[in-house]
Design an enzyme around this catalytic site. Structure first.
Site, PDB file in Angstrom:
ATOM      1  N   HIS A   1     -50.305 -20.259  -9.120  1.00 12.44           N
ATOM      2  CA  HIS A   1     -49.256 -21.082  -9.203  1.00 12.44           C
ATOM      3  C   HIS A   1     -48.304 -20.562  -8.031  1.00 12.44           C
ATOM      4  O   HIS A   1     -47.572 -20.791  -7.462  1.00 12.44           O
ATOM      5  CB  HIS A   1     -48.351 -21.501 -10.206  1.00 12.44           C
TER       6      HIS A   1
ATOM      7  N   LYS B   1     -51.660 -34.490 -21.692  1.00 18.22           N
ATOM      8  CA  LYS B   1     -51.851 -32.914 -22.457  1.00 18.22           C
ATOM      9  C   LYS B   1     -51.112 -33.005 -23.594  1.00 18.22           C
ATOM     10  O   LYS B   1     -50.035 -33.914 -23.784  1.00 18.22           O
ATOM     11  CB  LYS B   1     -51.392 -32.036 -21.433  1.00 18.22           C
TER      12      LYS B   1
ATOM     13  N   ARG C   1     -57.505 -26.424  -6.079  1.00 15.35           N
ATOM     14  CA  ARG C   1     -58.661 -25.282  -6.361  1.00 15.35           C
ATOM     15  C   ARG C   1     -59.763 -25.755  -5.794  1.00 15.35           C
ATOM     16  O   ARG C   1     -60.598 -25.169  -5.471  1.00 15.35           O
ATOM     17  CB  ARG C   1     -58.541 -25.019  -7.534  1.00 15.35           C
TER      18      ARG C   1
ATOM     19  N   SER D   1     -54.376 -22.421 -15.836  1.00 19.21           N
ATOM     20  CA  SER D   1     -53.776 -22.445 -17.039  1.00 19.21           C
ATOM     21  C   SER D   1     -54.685 -22.497 -18.220  1.00 19.21           C
ATOM     22  O   SER D   1     -54.332 -21.864 -19.156  1.00 19.21           O
ATOM     23  CB  SER D   1     -52.459 -23.445 -17.238  1.00 19.21           C
TER      24      SER D   1
END
Length: 158
Positions: free
Chosen positions: A17, A41, A91, A129
């Site tokens: 990040h 989430k 990514r 994360s």
């Protein structure tokens, strides 16, 4: 003034990040790092307050970076801060597919919104994360995956 917003849940913020934040902040006058609530989430590993503290610690040295949070839609926050530019880090193909759909939805909600993708630096492309939370859960070292400014904060918080 060119303003962009880099949204995410940052639970916790990683060195990947930070790489995106540093690179994006060089392309705009002001970069707003926005901690947003993600309905897909769970409650989160870290509280919103803890995540904001970590974001502030990790970006403290970047003069044109501002940290904020919102529990509403990104497009509404964008109107409030006066920008139409979203920065997203990607990514892999899985990230790209998800972020592409989000970009299309945001543009559908407001046709002035543009999303710019920054591809992760190869050395950070495996860090997430989720990966950091997994390491924390099993009491493993996270020092190589999160900004050095927040390592002690995380160790105290957990």
């Amino acid at each position: 003034m060119k303003i962009a917003i880099y949204p995410g849940s940052f639970d916790p913020i990683t060195i990947g990040h930070i790489d995106i934040i540093k690179r994006a902040s060089k392309k705009v006058d002001k970069l707003i790092v926005a901690l947003l609530y993600n309905t897909e989430k769970s409650k989160g590993f870290f509280s919103i307050s803890q995540r904001l503290s970590m974001l502030n610690l990790a970006t403290n040295e970047l003069d044109n970076v501002i940290v904020t949070s919102s529990n509403g839609l990104l497009v509404d926050l964008m109107k409030t801060v006066g920008t139409n530019i979203i920065i997203k880090g990607v990514r892999n193909i899985k990230d790209f597919e998800y972020e592409k759909d989000m970009a299309l939805i945001n543009n559908n909600l407001d046709t002035n919104i543009e999303t710019f993708f920054l591809f992760a630096s190869p050395k950070y492309s495996f860090i997430s994360s989720t990966f950091v939370r997994e390491l924390l859960y099993f009491n493993k070292d996270i020092d190589n995956y999160v900004p050095s400014e927040i390592v002690s904060f995380i160790k105290k918080a957990r």
